[in-house]
Design a protein around this motif. Structure first.
Motif, mmCIF file in Angstrom:
data_model
loop_
_atom_site.group_PDB
_atom_site.id
_atom_site.type_symbol
_atom_site.label_atom_id
_atom_site.label_comp_id
_atom_site.label_asym_id
_atom_site.label_seq_id
_atom_site.Cartn_x
_atom_site.Cartn_y
_atom_site.Cartn_z
ATOM 1 N N ARG A 142 0.977 -1.349 0.104
ATOM 2 C CA ARG A 142 -0.326 0.124 0.038
ATOM 3 C C ARG A 142 1.015 1.365 0.071
ATOM 4 O O ARG A 142 1.758 1.474 0.699
ATOM 5 C CB ARG A 142 -0.973 -0.010 1.295
ATOM 6 N N VAL A 143 0.530 2.163 -0.930
ATOM 7 C CA VAL A 143 1.336 3.438 -1.131
ATOM 8 C C VAL A 143 0.725 4.746 -0.539
ATOM 9 O O VAL A 143 -0.628 4.905 -0.848
ATOM 10 C CB VAL A 143 1.804 3.787 -2.377
ATOM 11 N N LEU A 149 -2.964 10.042 2.309
ATOM 12 C CA LEU A 149 -4.189 9.478 1.364
ATOM 13 C C LEU A 149 -3.512 8.369 0.650
ATOM 14 O O LEU A 149 -2.259 8.483 0.154
ATOM 15 C CB LEU A 149 -4.669 10.337 0.604
ATOM 16 N N GLU A 150 -4.164 7.062 0.514
ATOM 17 C CA GLU A 150 -3.471 5.991 -0.452
ATOM 18 C C GLU A 150 -3.697 6.617 -1.671
ATOM 19 O O GLU A 150 -4.394 7.490 -2.324
ATOM 20 C CB GLU A 150 -4.407 4.894 -0.355
ATOM 21 N N ARG A 202 -7.884 0.963 1.027
ATOM 22 C CA ARG A 202 -7.124 -0.218 1.498
ATOM 23 C C ARG A 202 -6.236 -0.465 2.443
ATOM 24 O O ARG A 202 -5.300 -0.527 2.752
ATOM 25 C CB ARG A 202 -5.943 -0.472 0.076
ATOM 26 N N GLU A 203 -6.999 0.191 3.537
ATOM 27 C CA GLU A 203 -6.287 0.075 4.956
ATOM 28 C C GLU A 203 -6.025 -1.189 5.426
ATOM 29 O O GLU A 203 -4.938 -1.578 6.063
ATOM 30 C CB GLU A 203 -7.175 0.774 5.874
ATOM 31 N N SER A 204 -6.803 -2.381 4.790
ATOM 32 C CA SER A 204 -6.447 -3.653 5.130
ATOM 33 C C SER A 204 -5.284 -3.964 4.543
ATOM 34 O O SER A 204 -4.556 -5.050 5.180
ATOM 35 C CB SER A 204 -7.535 -4.425 4.546
ATOM 36 N N GLY A 205 -4.437 -3.429 3.865
ATOM 37 C CA GLY A 205 -3.170 -3.688 3.085
ATOM 38 C C GLY A 205 -3.468 -4.372 1.905
ATOM 39 O O GLY A 205 -2.487 -4.804 1.273
ATOM 40 N N SER A 217 -0.976 -3.869 -7.180
ATOM 41 C CA SER A 217 -1.909 -2.514 -6.934
ATOM 42 C C SER A 217 -3.048 -2.998 -7.623
ATOM 43 O O SER A 217 -3.821 -1.900 -8.108
ATOM 44 C CB SER A 217 -1.007 -1.441 -7.432
ATOM 45 N N GLY A 218 -3.153 -4.099 -8.553
ATOM 46 C CA GLY A 218 -4.474 -4.342 -9.165
ATOM 47 C C GLY A 218 -5.754 -3.959 -8.577
ATOM 48 O O GLY A 218 -6.623 -3.304 -9.012
ATOM 49 N N LEU A 219 -5.900 -4.379 -7.331
ATOM 50 C CA LEU A 219 -7.137 -4.454 -6.491
ATOM 51 C C LEU A 219 -7.306 -2.822 -6.048
ATOM 52 O O LEU A 219 -8.297 -2.039 -6.005
ATOM 53 C CB LEU A 219 -7.212 -5.036 -5.466
ATOM 54 N N ALA A 220 -6.197 -2.146 -5.716
ATOM 55 C CA ALA A 220 -6.252 -0.728 -5.418
ATOM 56 C C ALA A 220 -6.743 -0.010 -6.546
ATOM 57 O O ALA A 220 -7.469 0.974 -5.998
ATOM 58 C CB ALA A 220 -4.880 -0.337 -4.749
ATOM 59 N N TYR A 221 -6.257 -0.202 -7.627
ATOM 60 C CA TYR A 221 -6.571 0.797 -8.746
ATOM 61 C C TYR A 221 -7.900 0.302 -9.090
ATOM 62 O O TYR A 221 -8.955 1.289 -9.323
ATOM 63 C CB TYR A 221 -5.620 0.215 -10.070
#
Length: 364
Positions: A142-143, A149-150, A202-205, A217-221
């Protein structure tokens, strides 16, 4: 058979299908005619603001606008890199279009608001806002930006919220006007069209698609894109097309761009995939240009311009409801995004996003 009666062979297929799904199944089968596709004259003499213009789809989009016979009077370009945006601006001016640039980071809400205020201060009219800027990082963790902010949440989603909120009064005063947001089918493919309210940033990581060893980062995007669709669905409901401002999403399909570092090695590792599957930025820019410039988009509101995903299948479909996702291939079914179709979830996200944006502007 009487008019309006469904044939027996179709009845099993249509049982349990909602009105939205029924519309999507048949409407997406309708490709646009050549007259609709070729009449890109709506931007003639207008003022257009575009984000994310220094590379990839955005740069190609600007290039296509410069080649239009019916050119806008002015392009307002928002970007992070001063040197690169000035290079793009010089090409715009050379094409005969006036150009204005503003430099700021979409990952910093305060800078986004500053750019929006500068646009409003310098322009009495704004006819089209194109929220194209975005990012898909190659990080497996996670960035978090210096704003706290993420990264994907901030750049892809919250910047859109801040910019649209700040510029909507000017757009309304300039009506008829259009807002176009760059979407992505991955909001359904990876994130299943579902907002995870307890994991917005994506606080869960969990940021990768397929777990720790999956697509970085596919899910974050993808989740940041779900947020876009849900927010836009509710905002569109709040501003009827009769009010003079339309809001639509345009999906460029699968494109290899510099803002997707995850695919940076595709040229060497998967040359066949790169050539056969992925669209060029210029091809990806076409649905965006249509949403912004086509006369046929007059009055179209709360919809998605989705012309498929892959390079080898490029159906130029009529717009579909925002909660529907046409199949990437002819044999694939049209899907409905659960959260985008849920008016209560869309309203909840809209209210939450407004609070988060206001807090981020004050804190950064």
């Amino acid at each position: 058979m009487r008019r309006g009666q469904t044939c027996g062979r179709c009845q099993p297929v249509l049982q349990g299908v909602t009105a939205t799904q029924y519309y999507a199944i048949f409407h997406t089968a309708m490709n646009l005619d050549s007259s609709s596709l070729n009449d890109l004259t709506w931007l003639d003499g207008k003022v257009v603001c575009i984000t994310g213009v220094t590379n990839g789809i955005g740069e190609s989009l600007v290039g296509k606008i410069c080649l239009l016979d019916a050119k806008p009077a002015k392009l307002i370009l928002l970007a992070r890199n001063k040197r690169l945006v000035e290079e793009v601006a010089s090409r715009v001016v050379a094409s005969g279009i006036a150009c204005e640039t503003h430099v700021g980071d979409l990952g910093r809400p305060q800078e986004v608001e500053r750019m929006a205020k500068a646009v409003s201060a310098k322009n009495s009219k704004l006819h089209c806002l194109m929220n194209n800027g975005g990012v898909w990082l190659a990080d497996k963790e996670r960035v978090v930006l210096d704003s706290g902010l993420e990264a994907h949440f901030s750049v892809n989603f919250l910047s859109m919220v801040v910019l649209v909120t700040a510029l909507l009064p000017l757009l309304r005063a300039s009506a008829p006007a259009r807002v176009v947001v760059t979407g992505s089918a991955l909001y359904m493919v990876f994130a299943k069209g579902t907002v995870q309210f307890d994991d917005l940033q994506r606080e869960s990581g969990e940021v990768n698609m397929g777990g720790k060893g999956g697509l970085p980062s596919g899910l974050a995007y993808a989740h940041s894109k779900v947020l876009q669709y849900c927010y836009c669905k509710h905002l569109a409901a709040l501003m009827p097309a009769a009010g003079g401002v339309t809001l639509n999403i345009a999906d460029p399909g699968a494109c290899l761009t510099p803002n997707q570092p995850i695919f940076s090695n595709c040229t060497n590792m998967w040359p066949f995939l790169r050539c056969a599957l992925y669209r060029t930025p210029a091809q990806g820019a076409e649905p965006l240009l249509y949403a912004a410039a086509a006369r046929a988009m007059d009055g179209v509101h709360g919809s998605v311009v989705s012309w498929g995903t892959w390079k080898f299948y490029y159906p130029k479909r009529a717009p579909v409801p925002m909660e529907t996702q046409p199949g990437a291939l002819p044999i694939e079914s049209t899907l409905t995004a659960p959260s985008v179709a849920d008016t209560e979830q869309c309203a909840r996200l809209y209210e939450l996003a407004g609070k988060l944006a206001a807090a981020a502007i004050c804190d950064t």
